[in-house]
Design a protein around this motif. Structure first.
Motif: not given
Length: 450
Positions: A288-300, A378-389
């Motif tokens: 999930a974090l990788g998807i978010a980082e990839g999205a941010l890089a391409e949007a940039r 659990a903290a990693a899941e909660a943070v990354t799921s919200r951040s990724a979406v």
């Protein structure tokens, strides 16, 4: 070696990610790329790579030839936008396959997963689930000991593993069963898997033993005629994981292919074995974090290409508008999203450190230690799921919805992948467990389910 190898594979996958996502075909070619790079064997213990090898650290096949190194690589794709704020790299020309060098730790595996997921979320999930399944013989063995029996042939033949060791959900039926037979067991039933159904060389499955009620972890050859797989490539997102359902009809499983067992009572499961579902949840957080980082890089990259707005003659005009992507509100938005990604990365990396320490501790791991790891995961899941979406949604606004329909960047694929991946777990449940632990000292549910 692994950062360089992984970047080459990621650049290769990113170059045709849009076309492959639209086609939605089983990821045979993508798995071949992973094999060429030697990535399936990354977590293999070093001992399996040292003896009976060629000079490249590769096994010899029965004809005396080198084992799976690679074929010629995929040539000349342009690089994609880098992650963590780095610019895109030049495309790689054709590269030869890398040998099966293993012996890496879980932190390295997590970094590989994250990099691959930034380029293609589906393939990131595919390799992530493979890594956890590759440790099944260690998680579920009765005692610490030598490497599981399936690991040497897995390395020799560069197997990609699919399946799931999760306990079946009682609401969805009995799941798979293993009945005693002359040579071992017969596997029957139907199960849906999130990855690897169509492309895995071996399936690792959990099935209930009809004579004891234990959950046995079995290694199954999907080429057997009694195995019938049905694919699900037309999903909202994560279309290339090879997800689908598999029917098993009297499939023989040798006793030697039982990798371990779980007792009928979940509370009798050892703390170390109970790390298996935590490992799966954590690597999916890296996806999930990788998807978010990839999205941010391409949007940039898309936003940088926007032409600067005309200079205003107003007295309070700023210099922001004279350069590309100079809108101060756009800069604020990217600042917020980059900070969210960095925050998620910090939480995930802390959980990764804790899990790796727990795995190194082995069967001496205590219940309290396992509980602390569970809270961090659990903290990693909660943070990354919200951040990724959130990140993958907001980039569509910042880039004026550069979606698949416009034939351009197709940034909507990141949102679709993030939604499909994070829908598998509920941040609310994870946050409740964290709060109960923080306020009352209660351990998160001790379960073999992910």
């Amino acid at each position: 070696m692994w950062p360089r190898v992984t970047r080459e594979v990621a650049d290769d996958l990113a170059a045709d990610a849009i076309a492959r996502d639209r086609a939605g075909k089983p990821p045979y070619d993508e798995v071949a790329r992973l094999r060429e790079a030697g990535l399936p064997a990354l977590l293999t213990p070093p001992a399996l790579l040292g003896r009976g090898r060629t000079g490249l650290g590769l096994p010899l096949d029965p004809d005396g030839h080198d084992g799976h190194g690679g074929h010629g690589g995929h040539g000349g794709h342009g690089g994609h936008g880098g992650h963590d704020g780095h610019d895109g790299h030049d495309g790689h020309g054709g590269h030869g396959g890398h040998g099966g060098h293993g012996g890496a730790d879980w932190r390295t595996a997590a970094a590989v997963i994250r990099e691959i997921a930034a380029a293609d979320g589906s393939i990131g999930e595919l390799i992530a689930r493979h890594y956890v399944l590759s440790w099944s013989g260690r998680f579920f063995a009765a005692t610490d000991g030598p490497a599981a029996g399936h690991e040497p042939p897995a390395v020799a033949h560069s197997w990609l593993l699919g399946g799931s060791t999760d306990l079946p959900d009682p609401e969805t039926g009995p799941g798979l069963t293993l009945s005693p037979a002359a040579s071992g067991y017969l596997l029957n039933g139907r199960r849906t898997f999130a990855a690897g159904v169509t492309v895995a060389d071996r399936l690792v499955v959990g099935a209930t033993a009809t004579h004891t009620g234990e959950l046995l972890i079995a290694l199954v050859n999907p080429a057997h005629p009694g195995v019938l797989a049905g694919t699900d490539n037309d999903r909202l997102g994560q279309r290339l994981t090879g997800a689908g359902s598999v029917d098993f009809d009297n499939v023989p499983v040798d006793a030697d292919h039982i990798l371990g067992a779980l007792p009928r009572d979940e509370h009798a499961v050892s703390a170390f074995t109970a790390l298996a579902p935590l490992a799966l949840r954590l690597v999916l957080s890296h996806v999930a974090l990788g998807i978010a980082e990839g999205a941010l890089a391409e949007a940039r990259d898309v936003s940088r290409a926007v032409q600067p707005a005309p200079r205003s003659e107003a007295p309070d005009a700023t210099t922001y508008a004279v350069r590309p992507s100079g809108d101060p509100y756009l800069l604020l938005a990217y600042g917020e999203l980059a900070t969210a990604a960095h925050t998620a990365a910090a939480v995930v990396e802390r959980a990764t450190d804790a899990l790796e320490q727990g795995l190194l501790t082995g069967r001496d791991l205590g219940m309290d230690e396992r509980a602390e790891i569970a809270v961090l995961v659990a903290a990693a899941e909660a943070v990354t799921s919200r951040s990724a979406v959130d990140i993958t949604t907001r980039i569509l606004e910042l880039t004026e919805a550069a979606t698949s329909s416009d034939g351009g960047a197709a940034l909507d694929r990141f949102w679709r992948n993030a939604r499909a991946l994070t829908a598998q777990s509920s941040p609310t449940h994870r946050l409740r467990d964290i709060g109960d632990h923080y306020l009352n000292g209660t351990h998160p549910p001790f379960t073999a389910r992910s």
